[in-house]
Design an enzyme around this catalytic site. Structure first.
Site, mmCIF file in Angstrom:
data_model
loop_
_atom_site.group_PDB
_atom_site.id
_atom_site.type_symbol
_atom_site.label_atom_id
_atom_site.label_comp_id
_atom_site.label_asym_id
_atom_site.label_seq_id
_atom_site.Cartn_x
_atom_site.Cartn_y
_atom_site.Cartn_z
ATOM 1 N N TRP A 48 38.068 34.595 44.386
ATOM 2 C CA TRP A 48 37.458 35.020 43.123
ATOM 3 C C TRP A 48 38.407 34.836 41.951
ATOM 4 C CZ3 TRP A 48 36.122 40.444 40.983
ATOM 5 C CH2 TRP A 48 34.952 40.382 40.228
ATOM 6 N N GLU A 49 39.600 34.359 42.222
ATOM 7 C CA GLU A 49 40.607 34.224 41.167
ATOM 8 C C GLU A 49 40.910 35.566 40.530
ATOM 9 O OE1 GLU A 49 39.031 31.218 38.627
ATOM 10 O OE2 GLU A 49 38.681 29.893 40.323
#
Ligand SMILES: Cc1cc2nc3c(=O)[nH]c(=O)nc-3n(C[C@H](O)[C@H](O)[C@H](O)COP(=O)(O)OP(=O)(O)OC[C@H]3O[C@@H](n4cnc5c(N)ncnc54)[C@H](O)[C@@H]3O)c2cc1C
Ligand code: SF4
Ligand code: SF4
Lengths: 145, 303
Positions: A48-49
């Site tokens: 998801w960074e």
């Protein structure tokens, strides 16, 4: 901006009791290859960074890059998180450097007191007030429709 | 192939909180107070590390719901009307009102715990929009998890255990079952009451994005519908399932998160509902939030 492990900097957290990036990743994506003591991300598509691996790595081995499909490469983002602030360093492709520092908390680490310091004497489990209310609401009673 | 030797661990507790996100941590703080009074134990289980689990793992830049009851900024009725209008009338007003009358005290607790909330010269919260407060929320989840840990104690928190479903005793939910993602262990949690807060469901529809964009959903890929599955299996009443939120992804932004909405001054539409949920911390009314004076801006911008 996906994150990736720079194997030259990763030391497998050998000095710690657990692998930091593996401990923190909310999606359990970071894995330590114990044979070579280097971590890697097992499924970039499910990342998801959130950058928690980036922020926690003690050797700053987790770096971030632009999207290969539309962001020209060559820029970089790194950060340093301390107990009360975080500093981001942005390096643009033309070499320009910018730093931003933000506070992350106002209390010393570990000191969050569950009742927030309010006088708490709530005895009525069936009433509408949560245990710190109404004091924590700043009202004399819980609002009703 | 050698079959792994799985040990079964049984944990008995009075209240089991399944999930360790914002809702679960809040529930742990509240439950701990009542549990202590009545000599009961509270146990929390999460598949990740509570410091950075759930939809707030990365931190947030705003608090999207603050009613401002104490300063008379809004009333409960105002908030219910706003939600009802936003969701085209399809809402449970009792639930909305109940959340709204308690949310301010949660925000005040967050501030006491250490969350930096922006204030103006007079010490008043800085608003970005009627219901939004601005925060420096990089460690939002860390701070909230810390209060939960301090409330129920580390011994009662089980991390890295993936819950797969309820433990049923006839029609009664008697706990939860799961497995460790670190060791060869099954877990059986037996509880008098079970509270489920494992987040929403992402990737219900296949994203249109491809290549590097795949998986970069607005909602976290780790909230994969466990709450819905668990509660349906346990026979809970499902409500408010009519509303879907489908954020778009385009260059440099995923749905409501990202600065570019501001520049485009765009409004998002979902399939069925028009939402006015703004990108966290940004407003198309006022332009740049950095122009405003307040206590918690970046403390230094070094060029
Ligand atoms: C990108 C983004 C930006 C947002 N911005 C804002 C904002 O600026 N302001 C705002 O007020 N709100 C914002 N929100 C909304 C807010 O983050 C959520 O409403 C809130 O986190 C919901 O809390 P929760 O406890 O229900 O779920 P979460 O906090 O997501 O917690 C779910 C928990 O369940 C655990 N879990 C999941 N499945 C399992 C399983 N099978 N077994 C065990 N554990 C499991 C997870 O590890 C996690 O700990 C934002 C949300 C997103 C995604
Ligand atoms: S950025 Fe977040 S989701 Fe991606 S590997 Fe790192 S910790 Fe995991
Ligand atoms: S936290 Fe950093 S040093 Fe430790 S294993 Fe992960 S990448 Fe390597």
């Amino acid at each position: 901006m996906p994150s990736y492990v720079n194997p030259e900097k990763c030391d497998g957290c050998k000095a710690l009791d657990k692998t930091a990036c593996q401990h923190i990743c909310p999606n359990d994506l970071m894995v330590l290859n114990a044979d070579i003591m280097k971590a890697y991300k097992r499924d970039p598509a499910m990342c998801w960074e959130c950058y928690n691996c980036v922020k926690i790595c003690p050797t700053q081995a987790v770096e971030v890059r632009g999207y290969a499909d539309f962001v020209p490469l060559g820029a970089s983002v790194t950060c340093m998180r301390s107990t009360d602030a975080i500093m981001w360093t942005l390096k643009f492709r033309n070499g320009t450097l910018k730093r931003f520092k933000f506070p992350i908390r106002t209390t010393p680490e570990g000191t969050a007191v569950p009742n927030g310091g309010w006088e708490v004497s709530n005895d009525d489990l069936n009433g509408p007030a949560l245990f710190t209310e109404p004091a924590s609401l700043g009202l004399s009673e819980v609002a009703k429709l | 192939m050698k079959v792994a030797d799985f040990e079964t661990v049984e944990v008995r507790t009075d209240l089991l909180i399944v999930g360790g996100g914002m809702a679960a941590c809040g529930a742990a703080v509240e439950a701990a107070y009542w549990a202590k009074k009545h000599n009961l134990t509270v146990t929390l289980v999460d598949k990740a590390a509570v410091d950075r689990s759930g939809a707030v793992a990365m931190g947030l830049s705003a608090i999207n719901q603050y009613v401002g009851l104490k300063d008379g900024e809004n009333t409960l009725e105002d908030y219910v009307r706003y939600v009802k209008n936003d969701l085209m009338g399809i809402t449970r007003e009792d639930l909305v009102a109940n959340i709204a009358r308690h949310v301010d005290s949660s925000v005040h607790l967050f501030e006491k715990w250490g969350l930096p909330i922006w204030t103006d010269e007079e010490g008043k919260y800085v608003h970005e929009g009627r219901w939004q407060l601005m925060i420096n929320g990089e460690s939002y989840k860390v701070v909230v998890a810390e209060a939960a840990k301090n409330a129920i104690g580390l011994d009662n928190i089980y991390e890295r255990i993936f819950i797969v479903g309820p433990l049923m005793e006839g029609n009664r939910c008697a706990g939860a079952i799961g497995f460790s993602v670190r060791e060869n262990k099954f877990y059986v949690f037996k509880a008098k009451a079970t509270l489920v807060a494992m987040g929403g469901a992402v990737h219900v529809f296949k994203p249109r994005s491809s290549g590097e964009g795949l998986g970069r959903a607005w909602y976290p890929p780790w909230n994969s519908g466990s709450s819905a599955y668990f509660t349906i299996q346990a026979g809970a009443e499902m409500t408010c399932q009519e509303v879907r939120f489908i954020p778009v992804r385009f260059k440099d932004a995923y749905g409501p998160v990202g600065a570019w909405f501001l520049l485009f001054k765009s409004r998002r539409r979902t399939h069925s509902v028009r939402t006015t949920w703004r990108p966290a911390g940004l407003s198309w009314r006022t332009g740049s939030l950095m122009e405003r004076s307040n206590r918690f801006r970046p403390t230094s911008a070094i060029t």
